[in-house]
Write a protein that holds these residues in place. Sequence first.
Motif, PDB file in Angstrom:
ATOM      1  N   THR A  90     -12.255 -29.739  38.656  1.00 36.43           N
ATOM      2  CA  THR A  90     -11.752 -28.369  38.667  1.00 36.43           C
ATOM      3  C   THR A  90     -10.754 -28.195  39.804  1.00 36.43           C
ATOM      4  N   GLY A  91      -9.798 -27.310  39.591  1.00 38.69           N
ATOM      5  CA  GLY A  91      -8.878 -26.932  40.643  1.00 38.69           C
ATOM      6  C   GLY A  91      -9.399 -25.699  41.344  1.00 38.69           C
ATOM      7  N   ALA A  92      -9.427 -25.720  42.658  1.00 41.81           N
ATOM      8  CA  ALA A  92      -9.994 -24.587  43.393  1.00 41.81           C
ATOM      9  C   ALA A  92      -9.555 -24.621  44.845  1.00 41.81           C
ATOM     10  N   ASP A  93      -9.784 -23.520  45.521  1.00 38.21           N
ATOM     11  CA  ASP A  93      -9.503 -23.342  46.938  1.00 38.21           C
ATOM     12  C   ASP A  93     -10.744 -23.740  47.722  1.00 38.21           C
ATOM     13  N   ILE A  94     -10.615 -24.624  48.688  1.00 40.75           N
ATOM     14  CA  ILE A  94     -11.758 -25.073  49.463  1.00 40.75           C
ATOM     15  C   ILE A  94     -12.428 -23.934  50.227  1.00 40.75           C
ATOM     16  N   TYR A  95     -11.672 -22.886  50.505  1.00 42.11           N
ATOM     17  CA  TYR A  95     -12.253 -21.750  51.226  1.00 42.11           C
ATOM     18  C   TYR A  95     -12.994 -20.785  50.304  1.00 42.11           C
ATOM     19  N   ARG A  96     -12.857 -20.987  48.990  1.00 39.51           N
ATOM     20  CA  ARG A  96     -13.540 -20.132  48.002  1.00 39.51           C
ATOM     21  C   ARG A  96     -14.031 -21.017  46.867  1.00 39.51           C
ATOM     22  N   LEU A  97     -15.023 -21.827  47.142  1.00 41.38           N
ATOM     23  CA  LEU A  97     -15.526 -22.759  46.148  1.00 41.38           C
ATOM     24  C   LEU A  97     -16.158 -22.011  44.980  1.00 41.38           C
ATOM     25  N   PRO A  98     -15.831 -22.404  43.743  1.00 38.56           N
ATOM     26  CA  PRO A  98     -16.304 -21.666  42.569  1.00 38.56           C
ATOM     27  C   PRO A  98     -17.713 -22.095  42.148  1.00 38.56           C
TER      28      PRO A  98
ATOM     29  N   GLY B 269     -15.583 -33.155  40.838  1.00 41.78           N
ATOM     30  CA  GLY B 269     -14.425 -33.411  41.677  1.00 41.78           C
ATOM     31  C   GLY B 269     -13.561 -32.172  41.778  1.00 41.78           C
ATOM     32  N   LEU B 270     -13.157 -31.834  42.979  1.00 39.45           N
ATOM     33  CA  LEU B 270     -12.383 -30.617  43.206  1.00 39.45           C
ATOM     34  C   LEU B 270     -11.122 -30.956  43.973  1.00 39.45           C
ATOM     35  N   ASP B 271      -9.997 -30.424  43.514  1.00 43.47           N
ATOM     36  CA  ASP B 271      -8.730 -30.595  44.215  1.00 43.47           C
ATOM     37  C   ASP B 271      -7.836 -29.405  43.864  1.00 43.47           C
TER      38      ASP B 271
ATOM     39  N   LEU C 203     -20.700 -32.686  45.000  1.00 45.28           N
ATOM     40  CA  LEU C 203     -19.386 -32.049  44.948  1.00 45.28           C
ATOM     41  C   LEU C 203     -18.455 -32.876  45.817  1.00 45.28           C
ATOM     42  N   ASP C 204     -17.385 -33.401  45.216  1.00 41.36           N
ATOM     43  CA  ASP C 204     -16.406 -34.211  45.926  1.00 41.36           C
ATOM     44  C   ASP C 204     -15.169 -33.351  46.177  1.00 41.36           C
ATOM     45  N   VAL C 205     -15.069 -32.814  47.367  1.00 39.23           N
ATOM     46  CA  VAL C 205     -14.015 -31.861  47.728  1.00 39.23           C
ATOM     47  C   VAL C 205     -12.755 -32.621  48.135  1.00 39.23           C
ATOM     48  N   GLY C 206     -11.626 -32.252  47.525  1.00 38.90           N
ATOM     49  CA  GLY C 206     -10.390 -32.966  47.794  1.00 38.90           C
ATOM     50  C   GLY C 206     -10.457 -34.360  47.205  1.00 38.90           C
ATOM     51  N   CYS C 207     -10.815 -34.427  45.929  1.00 33.48           N
ATOM     52  CA  CYS C 207     -11.114 -35.714  45.281  1.00 33.48           C
ATOM     53  C   CYS C 207      -9.898 -36.584  45.060  1.00 33.48           C
ATOM     54  N   GLY C 208      -8.685 -36.028  45.109  1.00 30.61           N
ATOM     55  CA  GLY C 208      -7.498 -36.830  44.880  1.00 30.61           C
ATOM     56  C   GLY C 208      -7.545 -37.503  43.517  1.00 30.61           C
ATOM     57  N   PRO C 209      -7.088 -38.755  43.417  1.00 31.71           N
ATOM     58  CA  PRO C 209      -7.040 -39.426  42.115  1.00 31.71           C
ATOM     59  C   PRO C 209      -8.385 -39.965  41.642  1.00 31.71           C
ATOM     60  N   GLY C 210      -9.461 -39.696  42.377  1.00 27.58           N
ATOM     61  CA  GLY C 210     -10.793 -39.912  41.838  1.00 27.58           C
ATOM     62  C   GLY C 210     -11.428 -41.269  42.029  1.00 27.58           C
ATOM     63  N   SER C 211     -10.863 -42.141  42.845  1.00 26.61           N
ATOM     64  CA  SER C 211     -11.462 -43.464  42.997  1.00 26.61           C
ATOM     65  C   SER C 211     -12.835 -43.388  43.665  1.00 26.61           C
TER      66      SER C 211
ATOM     67  N   ALA D 266      -4.476 -29.840  43.545  1.00 22.16           N
ATOM     68  CA  ALA D 266      -3.231 -30.413  43.032  1.00 22.16           C
ATOM     69  C   ALA D 266      -3.441 -30.900  41.605  1.00 22.16           C
ATOM     70  N   ASP D 267      -2.659 -30.379  40.674  1.00 23.17           N
ATOM     71  CA  ASP D 267      -2.807 -30.755  39.265  1.00 23.17           C
ATOM     72  C   ASP D 267      -2.595 -32.254  39.050  1.00 23.17           C
ATOM     73  N   ALA D 268      -1.622 -32.843  39.756  1.00 21.67           N
ATOM     74  CA  ALA D 268      -1.348 -34.269  39.579  1.00 21.67           C
ATOM     75  C   ALA D 268      -2.558 -35.107  39.967  1.00 21.67           C
ATOM     76  N   ALA D 269      -3.203 -34.725  41.048  1.00 21.16           N
ATOM     77  CA  ALA D 269      -4.393 -35.457  41.481  1.00 21.16           C
ATOM     78  C   ALA D 269      -5.515 -35.322  40.469  1.00 21.16           C
ATOM     79  N   LEU D 270      -5.705 -34.121  39.939  1.00 25.10           N
ATOM     80  CA  LEU D 270      -6.772 -33.905  38.963  1.00 25.10           C
ATOM     81  C   LEU D 270      -6.518 -34.678  37.676  1.00 25.10           C
ATOM     82  N   ARG D 271      -5.265 -34.744  37.241  1.00 25.01           N
ATOM     83  CA  ARG D 271      -4.954 -35.544  36.049  1.00 25.01           C
ATOM     84  C   ARG D 271      -5.288 -37.011  36.284  1.00 25.01           C
ATOM     85  N   ALA D 272      -4.934 -37.517  37.449  1.00 27.37           N
ATOM     86  CA  ALA D 272      -5.231 -38.905  37.767  1.00 27.37           C
ATOM     87  C   ALA D 272      -6.727 -39.153  37.853  1.00 27.37           C
ATOM     88  N   ALA D 273      -7.461 -38.190  38.406  1.00 26.09           N
ATOM     89  CA  ALA D 273      -8.911 -38.344  38.526  1.00 26.09           C
ATOM     90  C   ALA D 273      -9.584 -38.349  37.159  1.00 26.09           C
ATOM     91  N   ARG D 274      -9.158 -37.460  36.288  1.00 27.91           N
ATOM     92  CA  ARG D 274      -9.745 -37.436  34.939  1.00 27.91           C
ATOM     93  C   ARG D 274      -9.467 -38.747  34.215  1.00 27.91           C
TER      94      ARG D 274
END
Length: 274
Positions: free
Chosen positions: A95-103, A69-71, A45-53, A73-81
């Motif tokens: 996936t987009g999620a809250d780090i304090y409530r991992l799905p 990969g989890l973030d 699980l890569d928490v706060g993956c940003g643009p995915g590099s 921010a939609d922009a970061a997730l689009r870049a990571a995909r």
Amino acid sequence: MREAMRPDTYTHGHHESVLRAHRWRTVQNSAAYLAPWLGPGTDVLDVGCGPGSITVDLAERVAPGHVVGLDNADAALRAARAATTRAGMCNTSFTGADIYRLPHADASFDVVHAHQVLQHLTDPVAALREMRRVCRPDGVVAARDADYGGMRWSPDDEGLDRWLTLYHAIARHNGASPDAGRHLKTWAMAAGFAETTCSATAWCFSTPEDRSWWGGLWADRVRESSFATQALAQGRADSAELDRLAAAWHAWAADDRGWFLVPHGEILARPGND
């Protein structure tokens, strides 16, 4: 249970100049301390993956293991995909999620990784507890964060001194911890990990190419990113001062003597059995 309910604010934001820095990161330059744990078949699980590099690099190393990969921010997730598509990786999902409530269910991953994430949180201990929850007992939670208070550069420059003071003020206004690298061990102990191995590494920018890249992206950040927006909104700087800070970064980058050190703390924390 999270102790603080104050919402987190990402001090950097997601301006192109920020993502430009994030896209440079790989396991080799940003998570080498974790590399021995990245064998084939490892689930990550890569928490706060940003643009995915880093996510792409993780996926290549652990295939056929799966990397999530989890973030938030939609922009970061689009870049990571997009990054994983370009790399042809089939063992990733985002996936987009809250780090304090991992799905994710308890003990879902062999490795839970976070790079430059905890420094931006109002409750890093609660985040580490949640990362510990989803990590298998024989797995590892890995975190690496910069320590802004330990940053050093040459030649001395009043503009860069002011930049660092301003960055500390904005980050702390957000309830964040810009000097997080030095606190990782303390936070891991508070989060209840059975064992924590600590290390430290640094980025160093000194070649003409490195100076141009590092100085250029920070010159853009201080004028155009969320850092600039927050500095203005909080009344900590005006546009003229931000222009002077950007000029200081460009001047440092153009100086053949230029040298910049970014120290990082790192932890490999073992969850153990409750």
